[in-house]
Scaffold this active site. Sequence first.
Site, PDB file in Angstrom:
ATOM      1  N   TYR A 353       0.834  -1.201   0.000  1.00  0.00           N
ATOM      2  CA  TYR A 353       0.000   0.000   0.000  1.00  0.00           C
ATOM      3  C   TYR A 353       0.868   1.250   0.000  1.00  0.00           C
ATOM      4  O   TYR A 353       2.037   1.231   0.390  1.00  0.00           O
ATOM      5  CB  TYR A 353      -0.955   0.009   1.203  1.00  0.00           C
ATOM      6  N   CYS A 354       0.289   2.342  -0.470  1.00  0.00           N
ATOM      7  CA  CYS A 354       0.946   3.659  -0.434  1.00  0.00           C
ATOM      8  C   CYS A 354      -0.157   4.721  -0.328  1.00  0.00           C
ATOM      9  O   CYS A 354      -1.313   4.391  -0.082  1.00  0.00           O
ATOM     10  CB  CYS A 354       1.818   3.879  -1.670  1.00  0.00           C
ATOM     11  N   THR A 355       0.178   5.982  -0.505  1.00  0.00           N
ATOM     12  CA  THR A 355      -0.783   7.065  -0.264  1.00  0.00           C
ATOM     13  C   THR A 355      -1.995   6.988  -1.190  1.00  0.00           C
ATOM     14  O   THR A 355      -3.137   6.939  -0.730  1.00  0.00           O
ATOM     15  CB  THR A 355      -0.103   8.430  -0.435  1.00  0.00           C
ATOM     16  N   ILE A 383      -4.128   4.477   0.572  1.00  0.00           N
ATOM     17  CA  ILE A 383      -4.648   4.767   1.917  1.00  0.00           C
ATOM     18  C   ILE A 383      -5.789   5.774   1.834  1.00  0.00           C
ATOM     19  O   ILE A 383      -6.756   5.711   2.596  1.00  0.00           O
ATOM     20  CB  ILE A 383      -3.515   5.317   2.812  1.00  0.00           C
TER      21      ILE A 383
END
Length: 528
Positions: A353-355, A383
């Site tokens: 996952y990332c932003t 996210i």
Amino acid sequence: MPSSTSPDQGNDLEACLLRFSDLDLKDTSIINPSSSLKAELDVNTKKKYSFAKKKAFALFVKTKEVPAPSYKCKEIWWKCCQQLFTGPTSIHRHVATQHADEIWHQTASVLKQLAVASSTSKSLKSADKRNPPKECLTRNHEVSAWLPDISCFSPDELISGEGSDEGEVLLYYCYRDLEDPHWICAWQTALCRHLHLTGKVRIATEGINGTVGGSKLATRLYVEVMLSCPLFKDYLCEDDFKTSKGGACCFPELRVGVFEEIVPMGISPNKISYKKPGIHLSPGEFHKEVEKFLSQANQEQSDTILLDCRNFYESKIGHFQGCLAPDIRKFSYFPSYVDKNLELFREKRVLMYCTGGIRCERGSAYLKAKGVCKEVFQLKGGIHKYLEEFPDGFYKGKLFVFDERYALSYNSDIVSECSYCGAPWDQYKLCSTPQCRQLVLTCPACQGQGLTACCITCQDKGSRPASSPTQNSFKEECDCTARRPRIPSELPQQALPPLSPEPRPDVAEDGPCLCERHRQHFPEASQS
């Protein structure tokens, strides 16, 4: 609320586009529902007019949205003509009765955009058919033809609401091959200036990546233009745009440029392509996977790794429970991190996952290319989208953003601490030493004692009087950069050969840093 999508979703929108070259769209009598001309229009034209009016109505209502009180959960209210409307029926009735003129003008604007799209599409189809299809937007097309008509809005309407309370920030990306990124760059620059937007837009032959801020009206118009542009309409949908409170004030300026990559991983897209990413999981699917992972008695022996692809200063203030958060300063270090810790991922299911999802696209492609993982998954929308659906889910703390807000808050959890006293604290500030670009977590009590620098070295330098231009070198001499290995290892130290210190003259150039060592792993037990 009236739908902003085409009434013929199953058909090609282009098939129902009409020629409007003979209509004076500035003449409101043409689009007045009581006009005799409208009654004479053929069925297809009536359909297009109806679609344009619905779109104009929805756009107008959208610009009147205001956050409902916190106790109303996710509800949205509307404010117009100094009145507050708590339901869609009441705002629709108000707009229909009190703002008919504005809707007519906006309908004309929508029809104009559709007419331009139709004209361009048909001219492209009639072009030299002996050649293979090319980009539908090139240097031969005027940039101005792809700017929205804002003549029906006053400058105040476009600019008002740019503040953090009423404005909006858009975050989006689109991977697709582009033949002429320099034309896209010129168009995006003109479009953002046209709408008074600030922010950053990166363009490459592999796609576009943007974060822009402005008034809600401006950002809505921007989304409408992107979704109607032939280059992106088959690749982008409205859900691809993540929104948050903000505005033009969140960015010091507008920066639009052409790069090799739309997110800097440091590897040519020709070697690692966005076309071979991991399996996309919706926020709901990802939530279930994390729940299953956290329910395991021994996560250390699990066949699943929950991997945070962001930089350490991002995961420092917010992360998923039980995640592995690499202690890296920038995403271009991620490939080296994977290479150095490859055995960690062998025969594992990796949940990345990332932003907003963009780093996972090529990050997952790189990890897959190594051929050691069982499966590689990534959180679709990042996210940002997860927190929209699960604000009190398994992500704890704040969401770091790359603008002057530094972070977005979706829950009350504080997972980081003051760099000096260890008190719970998660609000970043820039180091007080001139020319130092590091971020620091220092609580109000420590700030009151003058502890406002990122480390002791900077604190000492900050107390000296300014003397010479060599202060620019402060960011190169900071203790923060000297103490952090460029590529951390998650493997047992005894299994590694001794490492000699590595000179790192460029490490402070691209982003922030903290003076204390950041833990790589966040066990579930520590997130209570």
